[in-house]
Design an enzyme around this catalytic site. Structure first.
Site, PDB file in Angstrom:
ATOM      1  N   ASP A  42      11.413  57.264  95.626  1.00  0.00           N
ATOM      2  CA  ASP A  42      12.524  57.128  96.554  1.00  0.00           C
ATOM      3  C   ASP A  42      13.605  56.318  95.815  1.00  0.00           C
ATOM      4  O   ASP A  42      13.294  55.575  94.885  1.00  0.00           O
ATOM      5  CB  ASP A  42      12.037  56.393  97.807  1.00  0.00           C
ATOM      6  CG  ASP A  42      13.178  56.048  98.741  1.00  0.00           C
ATOM      7  OD1 ASP A  42      13.971  56.939  99.070  1.00  0.00           O
ATOM      8  OD2 ASP A  42      13.266  54.858  99.128  1.00  0.00           O
ATOM      9  N   ASP A  44      16.799  54.416  97.242  1.00  0.00           N
ATOM     10  CA  ASP A  44      17.325  53.152  97.766  1.00  0.00           C
ATOM     11  C   ASP A  44      16.176  52.215  98.147  1.00  0.00           C
ATOM     12  O   ASP A  44      15.257  52.610  98.861  1.00  0.00           O
ATOM     13  CB  ASP A  44      18.236  53.402  98.975  1.00  0.00           C
ATOM     14  CG  ASP A  44      19.158  52.217  99.223  1.00  0.00           C
ATOM     15  OD1 ASP A  44      19.839  51.790  98.269  1.00  0.00           O
ATOM     16  OD2 ASP A  44      19.177  51.699 100.352  1.00  0.00           O
TER      17      ASP A  44
HETATM   18 MG   LIG Z   1      14.260  53.763 100.495  1.00  0.00          MG
END
Ligand SMILES: [Mg+2]
Length: 332
Positions: A42, A44
């Site tokens: 992932d 962020d």
């Molecule tokens: Mg995230």
């Protein structure tokens, strides 16, 4: 093209997993457990926080590549094309090219292409990045605002009925009926857009959402996410969408396909229990929660949360996890 029965099942059962969990069972269809082949991150809260690269990320990403594993960046954000995401990561000094990025928009485009074939007409509620991904996949995307306006005609919103309420849009006015309405974050979303999506779905188009995120993180706070727009269309059309992005399995399927078909060949690294770890667990992937984002260690004690296989303080702990996983494989 799905049968009518499939379409009815889609409309009656909200948020059906795609594909079914059985298809993504560990070991894959063959039942043979393969080696770790991919580490998917992932973005962020895992490799970046806002526009800042998290300190341990560059070394951890280089380590994945150095071990000969596939590196993927995964995001539910549907507004940017993979090329843009890769350029941003690369500009921040991270190893990235478009083929290493999977967005909910790209996964949605793959799904639609597989399901409906080349040239299928889809009505798009979303940004330019989503439109470009759909076009790249061989579909014919029609951004909803251009689709509801005849060439040269005044915009619908400027020709209201006497009551001030616009006439229901004729979405078939300019071309054929779309096979699907594809919905992502659309910052130009308005009543006319809602009405056009409603009309197409009531007319039989499939309702596909890139993601169902309630919020969209921005510097200093949050804004309404794609899920807020999806929810408005769901209420107006009285249909539930098929959702592709995390924690739903359309995005997981795209990763697993790239990793050779066995979900256990993928280690997913994320900072959210509900989306990242939830998707990995449902898909049969290995998972690692990293505590540099929105989740604290104490959150793991809450009842009902998805359990990661590993918990990392920062990405600096990843190399130990990879040592262990790859050593286990050597012992088999
Ligand atoms: Mg995230």
């Amino acid at each position: 093209m799905p049968s009518k029965d499939t379409m009815e099942a889609m409309s009656e059962e909200p948020l059906i997993p795609y594909p079914s969990p059985a298809v993504l069972a560990p070991g894959g269809p063959s039942g043979i457990v393969t080696s770790l082949r991919m580490v998917a991150f992932d973005i962020d809260g895992v490799v970046l926080r806002g526009d800042t690269v998290l300190p341990a990320a560059p070394h951890a990403l280089a380590d994945v590549i150095g071990r000969g594993l596939l590196l993927r960046y995964v995001t539910n954000n549907s507004t940017r094309h993979r090329v843009e995401v890769a350029e941003r990561l690369e500009s921040l000094g991270l190893p990235a090219e478009p083929g290493m990025v999977l967005t909910s928009a790209a996964a949605t485009a793959s799904y639609l292409r597989a399901e409906f074939g080349e040239g299928a007409s889809v009505l798009v509620v979303g940004g330019d990045g989503l439109v470009a991904e759909l076009r790249d996949a061989g579909l014919e995307p029609r951004p909803v605002r251009s689709a509801t306006q005849a060439p040269g005609a005044a915009p619908q919103s400027e020709t209201p009925q006497p009551s001030g309420i616009p006439a229901p849009p004729d979405i078939t006015a300019n071309s054929d009926v779309p096979v699907a309405v594809v919905v992502g974050l659309d910052v130009g979303f308005d009543y006319a857009t809602l009405a056009a999506a409603q009309a197409a779905i009531r007319g039989g188009a499939h309702f596909i959402a890139t993601n169902a995120d309630a919020t969209f993180p921005v510097e200093g706070g949050v804004l309404p996410g794609g899920g807020a727009i999806v929810a408005a269309i769901a209420v107006a059309s009285q249909q539930e969408p098929l959702v592709i992005g995390k924690p739903h399995l359309g995005l997981a399927r795209a990763l697993v396909d790239e990793a050779g078909g066995d979900p256990a060949a993928v280690l997913f690294v994320g900072d959210r229990l509900d989306t990242d770890i939830g998707m990995a667990a449902a898909a049969g992937m290995r998972s690692a929660l990293v505590l540099t984002g929105v989740t604290a260690r104490a959150d793991l004690d809450r009842p009902g949360v998805a359990r990661p296989d590993f918990v990392l303080e920062t990405l600096a702990d990843l190399s130990g996890v990879l040592d262990g996983l790859l050593a286990d494989e050597r012992m088999r």
